[in-house]
Design a protein around this motif. Structure first.
Motif, mmCIF file in Angstrom:
data_model
loop_
_atom_site.group_PDB
_atom_site.id
_atom_site.type_symbol
_atom_site.label_atom_id
_atom_site.label_comp_id
_atom_site.label_asym_id
_atom_site.label_seq_id
_atom_site.Cartn_x
_atom_site.Cartn_y
_atom_site.Cartn_z
ATOM 1 N N SER A 112 12.577 17.150 12.352
ATOM 2 C CA SER A 112 12.750 16.572 11.017
ATOM 3 C C SER A 112 12.580 15.061 11.025
ATOM 4 C CB SER A 112 14.130 16.936 10.452
ATOM 5 O OG SER A 112 15.158 16.453 11.289
ATOM 6 N N ARG A 113 12.972 14.406 12.121
ATOM 7 C CA ARG A 113 12.851 12.964 12.194
ATOM 8 C C ARG A 113 11.391 12.530 11.999
ATOM 9 N NH1 ARG A 113 16.505 9.632 14.511
ATOM 10 N NH2 ARG A 113 17.476 11.457 15.445
ATOM 11 N N SER A 114 10.491 13.195 12.693
ATOM 12 C CA SER A 114 9.075 12.883 12.562
ATOM 13 C C SER A 114 8.567 13.242 11.168
ATOM 14 C CB SER A 114 8.270 13.629 13.621
ATOM 15 O OG SER A 114 6.894 13.369 13.488
ATOM 16 N N ALA A 115 9.057 14.361 10.619
ATOM 17 C CA ALA A 115 8.621 14.770 9.286
ATOM 18 C C ALA A 115 9.044 13.742 8.236
ATOM 19 C CB ALA A 115 9.197 16.148 8.938
ATOM 20 N N TYR A 116 10.265 13.237 8.347
ATOM 21 C CA TYR A 116 10.722 12.210 7.402
ATOM 22 C C TYR A 116 9.864 10.953 7.519
ATOM 23 C CZ TYR A 116 14.912 15.111 6.969
ATOM 24 O OH TYR A 116 15.768 16.140 6.741
ATOM 25 N N ARG A 117 9.545 10.594 8.763
ATOM 26 C CA ARG A 117 8.738 9.385 8.954
ATOM 27 C C ARG A 117 7.339 9.573 8.358
ATOM 28 N NH1 ARG A 117 9.785 8.399 13.897
ATOM 29 N NH2 ARG A 117 11.236 6.711 13.529
ATOM 30 N N ASP A 118 6.767 10.764 8.517
ATOM 31 C CA ASP A 118 5.444 11.016 7.946
ATOM 32 C C ASP A 118 5.488 10.959 6.414
ATOM 33 O OD1 ASP A 118 4.389 11.299 10.448
ATOM 34 O OD2 ASP A 118 4.483 13.491 10.455
ATOM 35 N N ILE A 119 6.525 11.547 5.833
ATOM 36 C CA ILE A 119 6.665 11.501 4.368
ATOM 37 C C ILE A 119 6.772 10.056 3.891
ATOM 38 C CG2 ILE A 119 8.187 12.091 2.443
ATOM 39 C CD1 ILE A 119 8.949 14.626 4.055
ATOM 40 N N GLN A 120 7.601 9.298 4.565
ATOM 41 C CA GLN A 120 7.809 7.913 4.175
ATOM 42 C C GLN A 120 6.559 7.080 4.403
ATOM 43 O OE1 GLN A 120 10.064 6.900 2.421
ATOM 44 N NE2 GLN A 120 11.203 5.116 3.101
ATOM 45 N N SER A 121 5.869 7.298 5.490
ATOM 46 C CA SER A 121 4.668 6.527 5.782
ATOM 47 C C SER A 121 3.579 6.802 4.755
ATOM 48 C CB SER A 121 4.160 6.851 7.194
ATOM 49 O OG SER A 121 5.121 6.508 8.162
ATOM 50 N N THR A 122 3.424 8.075 4.388
ATOM 51 C CA THR A 122 2.429 8.418 3.370
ATOM 52 C C THR A 122 2.757 7.761 2.041
ATOM 53 O OG1 THR A 122 2.040 10.539 4.462
ATOM 54 C CG2 THR A 122 1.315 10.330 2.178
ATOM 55 N N LEU A 123 4.022 7.799 1.658
ATOM 56 C CA LEU A 123 4.428 7.161 0.404
ATOM 57 C C LEU A 123 4.233 5.654 0.477
ATOM 58 C CD1 LEU A 123 5.719 7.314 -2.388
ATOM 59 C CD2 LEU A 123 7.969 7.203 -1.285
ATOM 60 N N ARG A 124 4.548 5.053 1.607
ATOM 61 C CA ARG A 124 4.379 3.610 1.745
ATOM 62 C C ARG A 124 2.913 3.213 1.590
ATOM 63 N NH1 ARG A 124 6.229 0.826 7.224
ATOM 64 N NH2 ARG A 124 8.247 1.557 6.492
ATOM 65 N N ALA A 125 2.021 3.995 2.211
ATOM 66 C CA ALA A 125 0.600 3.693 2.086
ATOM 67 C C ALA A 125 0.148 3.796 0.634
ATOM 68 C CB ALA A 125 -0.209 4.648 2.963
ATOM 69 N N GLU A 126 0.650 4.786 -0.098
ATOM 70 C CA GLU A 126 0.277 4.921 -1.513
ATOM 71 C C GLU A 126 0.822 3.779 -2.339
ATOM 72 O OE1 GLU A 126 0.495 8.260 -5.097
ATOM 73 O OE2 GLU A 126 1.404 8.652 -3.145
ATOM 74 N N VAL A 127 2.037 3.360 -2.049
ATOM 75 C CA VAL A 127 2.635 2.243 -2.785
ATOM 76 C C VAL A 127 1.842 0.960 -2.551
ATOM 77 C CG1 VAL A 127 4.657 0.731 -2.873
ATOM 78 C CG2 VAL A 127 4.954 3.215 -2.897
ATOM 79 N N GLU A 128 1.521 0.688 -1.300
ATOM 80 C CA GLU A 128 0.791 -0.542 -0.998
ATOM 81 C C GLU A 128 -0.606 -0.529 -1.607
ATOM 82 O OE1 GLU A 128 2.035 -3.176 0.225
ATOM 83 O OE2 GLU A 128 3.973 -2.240 0.569
ATOM 84 N N ALA A 129 -1.204 0.662 -1.704
ATOM 85 C CA ALA A 129 -2.546 0.744 -2.284
ATOM 86 C C ALA A 129 -2.517 0.524 -3.793
ATOM 87 C CB ALA A 129 -3.161 2.111 -1.968
ATOM 88 N N ARG A 130 -1.444 0.950 -4.455
ATOM 89 C CA ARG A 130 -1.405 0.863 -5.917
ATOM 90 C C ARG A 130 -0.768 -0.418 -6.419
ATOM 91 N NH1 ARG A 130 0.033 6.719 -8.640
ATOM 92 N NH2 ARG A 130 -1.540 7.962 -7.571
ATOM 93 N N LEU A 131 0.204 -0.931 -5.710
ATOM 94 C CA LEU A 131 0.905 -2.125 -6.195
ATOM 95 C C LEU A 131 0.126 -3.367 -5.807
ATOM 96 C CD1 LEU A 131 4.722 -1.503 -5.692
ATOM 97 C CD2 LEU A 131 3.329 -1.207 -7.721
ATOM 98 N N GLN A 132 -0.776 -3.763 -6.665
ATOM 99 C CA GLN A 132 -1.552 -4.970 -6.446
ATOM 100 C C GLN A 132 -1.006 -6.080 -7.329
ATOM 101 O OE1 GLN A 132 -3.752 -5.040 -4.039
ATOM 102 N NE2 GLN A 132 -3.553 -2.834 -3.645
ATOM 103 N N ARG A 133 -1.191 -7.301 -6.885
ATOM 104 C CA ARG A 133 -0.714 -8.448 -7.670
ATOM 105 C C ARG A 133 -1.518 -8.570 -8.951
ATOM 106 N NH1 ARG A 133 0.272 -13.978 -5.406
ATOM 107 N NH2 ARG A 133 1.666 -13.923 -7.163
#
Length: 985
Positions: free
Chosen positions: A366-387
């Motif tokens: 589960s530890r790795s699964a949580y990290r994968d979920i969070q990493s995927t969400l982080r990548a989506e956030v960084e891609a969409r949240l532009q200045r």
């Protein structure tokens, strides 16, 4: 707790590398290394021998090790300057020192309050505009303040001094006021008269009033405005503004965390930063982060957390070891990266985990699964949240500024939420707690089979004062100080802190359970922490005979244990909690068994001490209770910030949407209403101007009488000034600003320059010489007067003696008539010249006056046109700003849906993990949604509801501390609920 051996550090790195297999904390270094080689063999057999997508992992590991070394150097430097830095603080400090532009802004950020680092860009723009405006009269008054005269003049009552100085100088009040004023000035002021003192005092009064207005503005604004504005000698601190804008950009772009920027408000930290930048303590070269979902990223994040507890030498040794084996590690990393997309590889790797010794339960992926979920969400956030860039007019609408600020705050909260990642160290933590002198250290040595007697207490004084760690297999134990010490509570605080982070607690029960100990035990029971109560039997076994007696008849030593168990049960029931498992153990006998020369006796004593039973009970507790609870805590650590953001957006996004809708609806109508108000105000000013034109024309004849002389320029200027035409411009501009302000807008109308007076001066000829004409007329009149006088003095001449006196009268009349004719002719010429001059001057003055009024009217028209153009441009820019804000708003709404999906994914991983621990099939659970404090809803096939309910509700409901509802995923109701669970946004 400290990791102080290289082997353990290597085991952590291997566990990180193999984390997707669920072996992060379940095996020793040797087992992990064998598993890595098995993974490599399987990967090669299936053609997965290439490097991970991010390239060789060595680069990332080396940079992570170097980062840990730099952080330790920062800790050392901070300690030398009297500042204590924890690992998180050192990491944040290193973040700051690597920022581009910090060196140039460091001095300007001196004294920056933390609140200033949290503001929005719009708020800074508002501060800049308002502060600049309020500072203008301060600057003006400061320039006019007679600094060469006054010393401490602001300490007196200026208004009263002005009143008294205006009195007659010989009065007592005037004399006292003069002396008071001179007392607060330099000697040069003594040469000034009272009226001169009053002139300067009036300037001082203006200066004080300007200061007071500035303070009044600051008193109604955030405290950080005072830092942004000047402290003295009024001049706006543009350097601080630039530094603050830099900090906001760094924060909003994610270049540094909010907590890292907060360190800039600490003077001691800033000193460390300045010294570090000067000595190049930290490399400021930018390094690319590995892809978020790769093994390289997992290694970097994990190594940073683990290596922060090691020294520099061990880090260097780790880097050397990794370099030697990098080919193996790269192939293992490649296998871990392609495993999610290669079913055959995944199926081939899973059996390898079963060969590991896992004393504490099944593998936990589960530890790795949580990290994968969070990493995927982080990548989506960084891609969409532009200045997003806004126009200068964006800050001129209070409603728009509010929407932008709230959206910006949500974006920052989302960035902070996706930074939370599951902890990399997965070893189970067990805290050993209890009363002072209860035998905790003895129990530790018995569990670790350490026969050394060092640290075991003797007499009345406690020996363990700090929490220390020891490891047994995959479990790390925390030996804590005793609670209920008589002299202070510091030991108890340290013990509580250790228990709070532990996965389970061994409560070491002494001879009694006093009130202080009862309170601590009840606190642990109420926390839901898995707890094993160990009654430490204290029968003496310090001689061979006593040890032999204990081995033969151990029940004698344990006779009182049942009474202690009853006491523990009473304490538990008092707070409404089920009593913990209670086990009597003679840890002293177990420890003595380790050092006895008779190994047979030692084995019998060890069994009689019931220490093996304690170890078995503890293993069951960890497998049945601690691992599920750790899974819950692990999920909650990642889930909580995301859930907080999700709940906040549910409240705030609708409000922002309504505000944007209102702004879009009102933009057109407000523009039309404002332009109509401008038109009406302009027409009113033109009507007033026309009325002034008529009044000026009526006054023109009187004005013309005074023209044509040497001072006619001043007279005409006074006449024009008296018309007060300039007030029309200022009043019109003021009305425009007021109308804009009523509608929540700010109108920056450039002040209209005054008309040059020379252009309005009519070309006037000199007036006729009326004085010379008057002299000629006077001479003629004088001659006639002299003639008549001679008649009176000498009598009538002889030739007029006869005829009679009537002839003389005729003579005189003829003479006077000639004189009169001459005078009349001169007067007519003078009058004609004057009339001609008056007519010409009047025409010229009227033409100049008309030209002046025409220019004033044109100038008023330009003001209206400029204001209209400004509003048009402002409306156009604000419409674009509203569209940009709407785009950011829609991005947040879409990201909220992504957050909801991530939350559901986390909940699903957790429920499936608990289902596996309970012996059920995790695949039967289709969907899960958690509502903290309310319920946990789980969807499964209708035919599997009973099975899932038996696994989850019967075993783990108290772990989740929530009501679990099992929903059938068949039929319209279950399908609709499942669908709504995914699309509630």
């Amino acid at each position: 707790m400290a990791t102080n051996d290289t082997a353990s550090l290597r085991a952590e790195v291997l566990a990180l590398l193999l984390e997707p297999l669920g072996v992060d904390a379940m095996a020793g270094p040797a087992s992990l290394e064998r598993l890595a080689k098995d993974v490599e063999a399987v990967a090669q057999a299936r053609g997965c021998a290439g490097l991970p997508p991010s390239g060789s992992t060595l680069r990332w590991v080396s940079e992570a090790a170097a980062a840990c070394v730099e952080e330790q150097e920062l800790v050392r430097l901070a300690a030398a300057r009297g500042r204590t830095l924890m690992p998180d603080g050192a990491r944040a400090l290193r973040e700051l020192m690597r920022l581009k532009g910090l060196r140039s802004h460091l001095q300007a950020l001196e004294g920056v309050p933390v609140e200033a680092l949290r503001v929005d860009l719009a708020a800074v723009s508002v501060a800049e505009r308002i502060l600049s405006g309020v500072l203008e009269p301060c600057r003006r008054a400061d320039q006019e303040w007679p600094k060469e005269i006054w010393r401490s003049i602001r300490e007196i009552d200026v208004e009263r001094a002005l009143t008294d100085l205006s009195r007659h100088r010989r009065t007592r009040q005037a004399s006292d006021a003069r002396e008071l004023v001179l007392k607060h000035s330099v000697s040069a002021a003594r040469d000034l008269q009272n009226r001169d003192l009053m002139t300067r005092l009036e300037k001082v009064r203006d200066f004080v009033a300007a200061e007071q207005s500035y303070e009044a503005v600051l008193s109604e604004r955030p405290e950080w405005w005072r830092w942004l504005g000047p402290d003295a000698r009024f001049a706006f601190r543009s350097d601080r503004r630039d530094a603050l804008l830099w900090a906001i950009e760094v924060r909003d772009t994610g270049a540094a965390s909010k907590s890292a920027l907060g360190l800039l408000a600490d003077d001691s930290v800033r000193a460390v930063i300045g010294h570090g930048l000067a000595t190049a303590l930290v490399s400021t070269a930018a390094s690319l982060a590995p892809p978020a979902t790769t093994s390289a990223a997992r290694l970097v994040a994990g190594l940073r957390a683990v290596a922060s507890r090691t020294d520099i030498g061990e880090l260097r040794a780790l880097e050397s070891w990794y370099t030697e084996n990098v080919e193996l590690f790269d192939r293992v990393a490649a296998a871990m990266d392609v495993r999610p997309t290669e079913p055959d590889l995944r199926a081939a790797l899973e059996p390898l985990v079963g060969e590991l010794p896992l004393p504490s339960g099944a593998a936990d992926a589960s530890r790795s699964a949580y990290r994968d979920i969070q990493s995927t969400l982080r990548a989506e956030v960084e891609a969409r949240l532009q200045r997003t860039s806004y126009s200068a007019h964006a800050i001129e609408s209070e409603d728009l500024v509010g929407a932008i600020s709230r959206i910006g705050a949500l974006e920052r909260e989302l960035r902070d939420a996706v930074q939370a990642m599951p902890a990399v160290r997965g070893r189970l933590l067990v805290a050993v707690a209890g009363r002072t002198k209860s035998g905790k250290t003895t129990l530790r040595k018995a569990l670790t089979r350490d026969a050394d007697r060092t640290g075991i207490g003797r007499g009345a004084h406690r020996t363990t004062r700090k929490t220390s760690a020891f490891e047994i297999g995959s479990v790390t134990y925390l030996d804590t100080p005793g609670v209920a010490a008589k002299d202070d509570d510091l030991d108890a605080q340290r013990a509580r802190a250790a228990c709070d982070i532990a996965d389970a607690v061994i409560w070491n029960y002494a001879d009694t359970l006093r009130d202080e100990e009862s309170a601590e035990l009840q606190r642990l029971l109420l926390s839901g922490k898995p707890l094993l109560a160990v009654v430490n039997v204290k029968e003496r076994v310090d001689t061979p005979d006593r040890l032999q007696l204990f081995a033969q008849r151990p029940e004698r030593a344990f006779a009182s244990a049942s009474g202690h168990a009853v006491r523990i049960e009473q304490v538990s029931r008092a707070v409404g909690v089920a009593p913990p498992a209670v086990l009597a153990v003679h840890s002293g006998a177990a420890h003595e068994a380790l050092s006895t020369e008779d190994r047979g006796l030692g084995d019998r004593v060890l069994r009689a001490s019931r220490l093996p039973e304690l170890e078995q009970s503890l293993a069951r507790l960890l497998a049945e209770r601690s691992i599920p609870l750790r899974a819950v805590r692990l999920a909650e650590g990642v889930r909580a910030p995301l859930a907080a953001f999700h709940d906040r957006t549910a409240e705030v996004l609708p409000q922002i949407g309504l505000a944007l809708d209102e702004l879009e609806r009102s933009a057109t109508s407000e523009r039309g209403a404002l332009l109509e108000a401008f038109r009406i105000a302009g027409q009113n000013k033109r009507d007033r101007l026309e009325a002034e034109r008529h009044r000026a024309q009526e006054r023109l004849p009187d004005v013309v009488k005074d023209l044509g002389g040497v001072d006619h320029t001043q007279r005409w200027s006074d006449f024009i000034t008296g018309l007060e035409l300039e007030s029309l411009f200022s009043s019109l501009e003021s009305e425009f600003e007021q109308e804009a302000r009523k509608r929540g807008k700010i109108l920056r109308v450039r002040p209209s320059a005054p008309e040059p007076q020379g252009e309005a001066l009519p070309r006037i000829r000199p007036r006729p010489d009326v004085k010379a004409l008057s002299l000629g007329t006077a001479a003629t009149k004088g001659a006639a007067t002299a003639l008549l006088g001679s008649f009176a003095a000498k009598g009538i001449p002889k030739k007029f003696a006869f005829p009679p006196p009537a002839a003389a009268a005729v003579y005189v009349a003829e003479t006077l008539t000639g004189v009169a004719k001459a005078v009349s002719s001169e007067v007519d010429r003078a009058r004609q010249a004057k009339d001609n001059w008056t007519n010409a001057t009047t025409a010229e003055a009227a033409a100049s006056l008309d030209d002046l009024f025409d220019r004033v009217e044109a100038r008023l028209a330009r003001i209206v046109e400029n204001a209209t153009a400004h509003i048009d441009a402002q409306s156009e820019a604000q419409s674009a700003d509203i569209r940009s804000t709407r785009e950011r708003f829609e991005q947040l709404r879409r990201l909220r849906s992504a957050v909801r999906s991530s939350l559901d994914a986390i909940d699903l991983v957790l429920v499936r993990r608990l289902q596996t621990l309970a012996g059920g099939d995790p695949a039967v659970i289709r969907l899960a949604r958690r509502t903290p404090g309310v319920e946990y809803r789980v969807w499964t096939d209708a035919s599997r509801v009973v099975e899932v309910r038996a696994c989850l509700q019967d075993q783990f409901v108290d772990v989740l501390t929530e009501r679990i509802e099992i929903c059938p995923d068949s039929g319209s109701l279950g399908t609709r609920e499942a669908r709504e669970g995914k699309t509630d946004d």
